[in-house]
Write an enzyme that holds these catalytic residues in place. Sequence first.
Site, PDB file in Angstrom:
ATOM      1  N   GLY A  14      -4.697  -1.851   7.217  1.00  0.00           N
ATOM      2  CA  GLY A  14      -3.762  -2.227   8.270  1.00  0.00           C
ATOM      3  C   GLY A  14      -2.471  -2.737   7.658  1.00  0.00           C
ATOM      4  O   GLY A  14      -2.106  -2.377   6.545  1.00  0.00           O
ATOM      5  N   CYS A  15      -1.811  -3.598   8.369  1.00  0.00           N
ATOM      6  CA  CYS A  15      -0.543  -4.165   7.911  1.00  0.00           C
ATOM      7  C   CYS A  15      -0.760  -4.950   6.619  1.00  0.00           C
ATOM      8  O   CYS A  15      -1.676  -5.770   6.524  1.00  0.00           O
ATOM      9  CB  CYS A  15       0.011  -5.084   8.993  1.00  0.00           C
ATOM     10  SG  CYS A  15       1.521  -5.935   8.495  1.00  0.00           S
TER      11      CYS A  15
END
Length: 183
Positions: A14-15
């Site tokens: 993810g981020c």
Amino acid sequence: MKTKNSETITVGGGCFWCIEAIFNEINGVEKVTSGYTGGTVPGIPTYREVCSGKTGHAEVIMATFNPDIISYEDLLVIFMTGHNPTTLDRQGADVGNQYRSVIYYHNEKQKEIATEVVKQLAPYYEDKIVTEISPAETFFAAEDYHQNYYKNNQSQGYCSVMITPKLDKIRKMHADKLKPVSM
């Protein structure tokens, strides 16, 4: 501070702000850098280009760690429990191949350990783990404003809504692996 005995881990889930914040709290982790790897477009990618999903790069962190303090295996377990490894190209509201769950191994031993960790954790998830295990590729450090993002922006909405709950979970699950709290 890099020690003589430092090793490297590169992962994406993810981020990169979320994974960076988690790794910054782990005892034995010496340095964490947010960046990009795994792309097919030549040149040095920018955040904007990677966010387009068209470069093939993943948002990742590259960390150096002291294996005398924390093992590669332990770091992978923390990583795998710090994000959802069962969602393909997605973490929460972040959608696209740049947010894929991936372990980039730096040698055959890391590949073996990564494969074994994923296998051992699989029964704990309802859905199939989709985390890629791929050879490390050229790493590009993200722009300066991405480094230590959570530390520098804790009150920002994304940080308080997305990162703080992940950190709370990791702090409970892996309390014995955290850096000592200085008063």
